[in-house]
Scaffold this motif. Structure first.
Motif, short mmCIF file in Angstrom:
data_model
loop_
_atom_site.label_atom_id
_atom_site.label_comp_id
_atom_site.label_asym_id
_atom_site.label_seq_id
_atom_site.Cartn_x
_atom_site.Cartn_y
_atom_site.Cartn_z
N SER A 187 0.85 -1.19 0.00
CA SER A 187 0.00 0.00 0.00
C SER A 187 0.88 1.24 0.00
N THR A 188 0.67 2.08 -0.99
CA THR A 188 1.41 3.32 -1.11
C THR A 188 0.69 4.40 -0.33
N ILE A 189 1.43 5.22 0.36
CA ILE A 189 0.85 6.31 1.12
C ILE A 189 0.65 7.48 0.16
N ASN A 190 -0.58 7.91 0.01
CA ASN A 190 -0.89 9.00 -0.91
C ASN A 190 -0.97 10.30 -0.14
N SER A 191 0.06 11.08 -0.25
CA SER A 191 0.14 12.36 0.43
C SER A 191 1.10 13.23 -0.36
N ALA A 192 0.89 14.52 -0.32
CA ALA A 192 1.77 15.43 -1.04
C ALA A 192 3.20 15.34 -0.51
N ASN A 193 3.37 15.05 0.76
CA ASN A 193 4.70 15.00 1.38
C ASN A 193 5.03 13.62 1.90
N ASP A 194 4.61 12.57 1.21
CA ASP A 194 4.78 11.19 1.66
C ASP A 194 3.94 10.97 2.90
N GLY A 195 4.33 10.01 3.71
CA GLY A 195 3.56 9.66 4.89
C GLY A 195 4.11 10.30 6.14
N PRO A 196 3.74 9.74 7.27
CA PRO A 196 4.15 10.32 8.54
C PRO A 196 5.65 10.14 8.80
N TYR A 197 6.17 11.01 9.64
CA TYR A 197 7.54 10.82 10.13
C TYR A 197 7.52 9.69 11.13
N LYS A 198 8.57 8.88 11.08
CA LYS A 198 8.76 7.82 12.06
C LYS A 198 10.21 7.87 12.52
N THR A 199 10.49 7.28 13.67
CA THR A 199 11.82 7.31 14.25
C THR A 199 12.27 5.90 14.61
N ALA A 200 13.52 5.58 14.31
CA ALA A 200 14.08 4.27 14.66
C ALA A 200 14.25 4.17 16.17
N THR A 201 13.91 3.01 16.72
CA THR A 201 14.01 2.82 18.17
C THR A 201 15.22 1.98 18.57
N VAL A 209 12.27 -1.21 5.92
CA VAL A 209 12.64 -1.58 7.29
C VAL A 209 11.44 -2.20 7.97
N THR A 210 11.70 -3.08 8.94
CA THR A 210 10.60 -3.66 9.68
C THR A 210 9.94 -2.59 10.53
N GLU A 211 8.64 -2.56 10.50
CA GLU A 211 7.86 -1.54 11.21
C GLU A 211 7.97 -1.71 12.72
N MET A 212 8.37 -2.90 13.16
CA MET A 212 8.46 -3.23 14.58
C MET A 212 9.39 -2.28 15.34
N TYR A 213 10.40 -1.73 14.67
CA TYR A 213 11.39 -0.88 15.33
C TYR A 213 11.28 0.57 14.96
N LEU A 214 10.09 0.99 14.53
CA LEU A 214 9.80 2.39 14.24
C LEU A 214 8.65 2.86 15.11
N LEU A 220 21.02 -3.03 2.57
CA LEU A 220 21.68 -1.93 1.87
C LEU A 220 22.47 -1.03 2.81
N GLY A 221 22.10 -1.01 4.07
CA GLY A 221 22.76 -0.15 5.05
C GLY A 221 22.01 -0.19 6.36
N LEU A 222 22.41 0.68 7.28
CA LEU A 222 21.84 0.71 8.62
C LEU A 222 21.38 2.11 8.99
N ILE A 223 20.36 2.16 9.84
CA ILE A 223 19.98 3.42 10.48
C ILE A 223 20.02 3.18 11.98
N TYR A 224 20.09 4.27 12.74
CA TYR A 224 20.32 4.17 14.18
C TYR A 224 19.23 4.86 14.99
N ARG A 225 19.17 4.50 16.26
CA ARG A 225 18.17 5.05 17.18
C ARG A 225 18.10 6.57 17.03
N GLY A 226 16.86 7.07 16.87
CA GLY A 226 16.65 8.49 16.72
C GLY A 226 16.62 8.97 15.28
N GLN A 227 17.04 8.14 14.33
CA GLN A 227 17.02 8.51 12.91
C GLN A 227 15.58 8.69 12.46
#
Length: 126
Positions: A45-59, A120-125, A76-83
């Motif tokens: 499901s694609t999020i239809n919004s002018a500015n993409d979807g909501p902001y989320k943060t890695a936990t 990314v898995t939604e579990m950690y956002l 492909l790479g990693l993101i870290y807590r607070g990203q």
């Protein structure tokens, strides 16, 4: 040579050549074959919004950004807590786990550039 083999070769070549993960964004522009990971394209499901979807943060630290939804997809790479990231789309893998396709708001300490997209898995956002 299949698409997955070509994608792996492009990413490996970019890393060996010293391009780093920034070069991977060009290689990851190839559309992942979601059906092979048990996800039907109709399930994304694609999020239809002018500015993409909501902001989320890695936990967590070291959250893996992948080519598609599922742990069997290439990292492909990693993101870290607070990203902070923006959600673009979501899908469930064959086990029912939810994955979000995200766009990075800032470059990550893990080497991914601002604007990079991956799953990314939604579990950690949150």
């Amino acid at each position: 040579m299949g698409r997955n083999a070509l994608r792996s070769l492009a990413v490996s070549t970019a890393l060996v050549a010293g391009v780093g993960l920034v070069g991977v964004s060009g290689a990851s522009a190839l559309t992942p074959d979601l059906e092979r990971s048990g996800v039907q394209s109709s399930q994304v499901s694609t999020i239809n919004s002018a500015n993409d979807g909501p902001y989320k943060t890695a936990t967590v630290n070291g959250l893996r950004v992948r080519t598609g939804p599922g742990t069997n997809r290439m990292i492909l790479g990693l993101i870290y807590r607070g990203q902070r990231v923006r959600a673009i789309a979501s899908a469930r893998d064959r086990r029912g786990q939810r994955w979000d396709k995200v766009r990075l708001v800032k470059a990550s300490r893990g080497g991914l550039p601002r604007g990079f997209t991956g799953w990314v898995t939604e579990m950690y956002l949150y």
